[in-house]
Design an enzyme around this catalytic site. Sequence first.
Site, short mmCIF file in Angstrom:
data_model
loop_
_atom_site.label_atom_id
_atom_site.label_comp_id
_atom_site.label_asym_id
_atom_site.label_seq_id
_atom_site.Cartn_x
_atom_site.Cartn_y
_atom_site.Cartn_z
N SER A 169 0.86 -1.18 0.00
CA SER A 169 0.00 0.00 0.00
C SER A 169 0.89 1.22 0.00
O SER A 169 2.03 1.16 0.46
CB SER A 169 -0.86 0.04 1.25
OG SER A 169 -1.53 1.29 1.36
N TYR B 4 -1.89 -1.27 10.34
CA TYR B 4 -2.03 -1.46 8.89
C TYR B 4 -0.76 -0.99 8.17
O TYR B 4 -0.19 -1.72 7.35
CB TYR B 4 -3.25 -0.71 8.39
CG TYR B 4 -3.55 -0.88 6.93
CD1 TYR B 4 -4.15 -2.04 6.46
CD2 TYR B 4 -3.22 0.11 6.01
CE1 TYR B 4 -4.43 -2.21 5.11
CE2 TYR B 4 -3.48 -0.05 4.66
CZ TYR B 4 -4.09 -1.20 4.21
OH TYR B 4 -4.36 -1.36 2.88
N1 LIG Z 1 -8.97 -0.21 -1.13
C1 LIG Z 1 -7.89 0.49 -0.99
O1 LIG Z 1 -7.95 1.73 -1.07
C2 LIG Z 1 -6.56 -0.17 -0.77
C3 LIG Z 1 -5.43 0.66 -0.66
C4 LIG Z 1 -4.19 0.08 -0.44
C5 LIG Z 1 -4.08 -1.29 -0.35
N2 LIG Z 1 -5.17 -2.09 -0.44
C6 LIG Z 1 -4.98 -3.54 -0.29
O2 LIG Z 1 -5.59 -4.26 -1.34
C7 LIG Z 1 -6.02 -5.55 -0.86
C8 LIG Z 1 -7.50 -5.76 -1.18
O3 LIG Z 1 -8.26 -4.76 -0.50
P1 LIG Z 1 -9.79 -4.40 -0.85
O4 LIG Z 1 -9.86 -2.94 -0.94
O5 LIG Z 1 -10.24 -5.21 -1.96
O6 LIG Z 1 -10.47 -4.81 0.53
P2 LIG Z 1 -11.83 -5.65 0.81
O7 LIG Z 1 -12.07 -5.50 2.26
O8 LIG Z 1 -12.88 -5.25 -0.16
O9 LIG Z 1 -11.39 -7.12 0.45
C9 LIG Z 1 -10.51 -7.88 1.25
C10 LIG Z 1 -10.92 -9.33 1.10
O10 LIG Z 1 -10.02 -10.10 1.88
C11 LIG Z 1 -10.76 -11.11 2.53
N3 LIG Z 1 -10.07 -11.55 3.74
C12 LIG Z 1 -9.92 -10.88 4.92
N4 LIG Z 1 -9.30 -11.67 5.82
C13 LIG Z 1 -9.04 -12.84 5.19
C14 LIG Z 1 -8.42 -14.04 5.59
N5 LIG Z 1 -7.96 -14.23 6.85
N6 LIG Z 1 -8.32 -15.03 4.69
C15 LIG Z 1 -8.80 -14.88 3.45
N7 LIG Z 1 -9.41 -13.79 3.00
C16 LIG Z 1 -9.52 -12.77 3.88
C17 LIG Z 1 -12.09 -10.45 2.85
O11 LIG Z 1 -13.10 -11.42 3.05
C18 LIG Z 1 -12.33 -9.61 1.60
O12 LIG Z 1 -13.08 -10.30 0.64
C19 LIG Z 1 -5.72 -5.55 0.65
O13 LIG Z 1 -4.47 -6.17 0.89
C20 LIG Z 1 -5.62 -4.08 0.98
O14 LIG Z 1 -4.86 -3.85 2.13
C21 LIG Z 1 -6.42 -1.54 -0.65
#
Ligand SMILES: NC(=O)c1ccc[n+]([C@@H]2O[C@H](COP(=O)([O-])OP(=O)(O)OC[C@H]3O[C@@H](n4cnc5c(N)ncnc54)[C@H](O)[C@@H]3O)[C@@H](O)[C@H]2O)c1
Lengths: 246, 264
Positions: free
Chosen positions: B140, B153
């Site tokens: 991130s 985080y």
């Molecule tokens: N959305 C953003 O702005 C953003 C920014 C930087 C990084 N990210 C990263 O991108 C990735 C995806 O994020 P997102 O925005 O799609 O979030 P989201 O919350 O929509 O999706 C995350 C998914 O991970 C699953 N998950 C959580 N714990 C789990 C576990 N123990 N085992 C298996 N699955 C699990 C959840 O069920 C969910 O479906 C993450 O690593 C997040 O940190 C997102």
Amino acid sequence: MKLKGKRAVVTGGGQGIGLGIVTAFINEGASVITCGRRNRPATLPSGCEYVTLDVADPIAVKEFAASQPAADILVNNAGVQVEKTVTESTDEDWNSVIGVNARGVFNLCRDFIPVMNAGASIINIGSISGNIADPSMALYNASKAFVHGLTRSIAVDHGPQVRCNAICPGWIETGMLEAGFATASSPDAAMQDALDRHPVKRFGKPEDIASMAVWLASDDAAFATGQLFTIDGGMTASSPLNPGLF
Amino acid sequence: MKLDGKIALVTGGRGGIGRAVVKRLMQEGATVYAADLTEQGSLKLHDDDGSHFIKLDVTSEQDSISAFSAVKAQHGKLHILVNAAGIEIEKTIEQTTLAEWNQSFAVNATGTFLTSKYSLPLLRAAAESGISSSIINFGSYDGFIADPGLAAYCATKGAVHALTRAMACDHGPEGIRVNAICPGYIDTPMLQSFFEGDGSGGEGGNIDSLQQAVRDVHPMRTYGTPEDIANLVNWLASDEARYASGQLWVLDGGLSAQVQQMKL
Ligand SMILES: NC(=O)c1ccc[n+]([C@@H]2O[C@H](COP(=O)([O-])OP(=O)(O)OC[C@H]3O[C@@H](n4cnc5c(N)ncnc54)[C@H](O)[C@@H]3O)[C@@H](O)[C@H]2O)c1
């Protein structure tokens, strides 16, 4: 006294950060010479030598270096800024900003490295804007990135004879910062907003940069070379969102 | 189609970003396993997208072992692993309990470790063809610079960045490329809960004006979509990226390219 017996050359030492560095070096026992394009500024401490010199002029710099005793410390601090985007910038702006900030650093390093004492320290003043962009400061930002790259090259090519590092200041309280706030629609609010972007809740002072320069110039920093040291009160460690948004 | 004949597994495959990745990899011809805690993941509903669902908690070693044995039994190899499972605890270190800290690391860092570890034999098998296989982690921009109140985080994402480089060094010689994508603000349930969770709602307590304020800080004046991320995953997964490894790919609309903006 950390710099006793050392000879230092500091460019642009008449005001702001440069003056802070000159003063700190003298307090730590160094003998210091500084330069500027104009006549000797009244602000300079009496113990400091002064020469009128445009760092952008390679011939003048060569003559200056030839006239000097062997130096232990070189601080490339002289710098200018032009607040314009690329399309607004003129050839004159290019010559001025790149001439002083990039070519000036190169000129001084080229002529001083061969005549510096073993174990000498070169300290270039870069900027946080050499890593991430300040809006409407295109040539300035690029000139500071040049300084960062040159810093690493000198460290790599000219170690162990010299160490070379850069300090990247954030917002330091010099005339420039206040002038910026004065143009805001609400100067007080602008100032508060800017403070809120600093985890330490204050702006930097020339002394904050000078104390890092003293350390880098001293033998305490004997293993430090080729690095960029950011001193910005934590500003660039936090995301550029508006303070208080979350 | 860029990924014809390739086998892929996406953790968090039913999350905001994960779903867009799954969809795109399938469009490009890959066979895709969507691994997540539940069929719905972080979204309320799930329309069948033709992916194979695997129930997988990335914090469980046994779950990883089982998931990759299943892939092995079906295909004997895996070309693409996308580690998109993640959680976000919105607290300072003082507010964060030890359990929350541990859970953040368990999902974001340990999860990436476990799935990578147990998929390595399959990724190696795929690379025997002479064409490299690809692990894509999720870091991130918060792994470089901090948002307030997201301490654990930020720390987990820094860990993912370092692990990405370490894995790239160790497994490059085996034909495995390892990269991390570092998104800025992407419009997913994670982001929406960040907006809602805070409660301040920006100026006037209005979530719309909060969202607009966040858009306005970006040089591109918008935040990203899951599809923007999927575009980069698709490239990193493809053979076009065969020289790309060990890198942290920031995708953030220019957000982190700028110095803090003075409000003049
Ligand atoms: N959305 C953003 O702005 C953003 C920014 C930087 C990084 N990210 C990263 O991108 C990735 C995806 O994020 P997102 O925005 O799609 O979030 P989201 O919350 O929509 O999706 C995350 C998914 O991970 C699953 N998950 C959580 N714990 C789990 C576990 N123990 N085992 C298996 N699955 C699990 C959840 O069920 C969910 O479906 C993450 O690593 C997040 O940190 C997102």
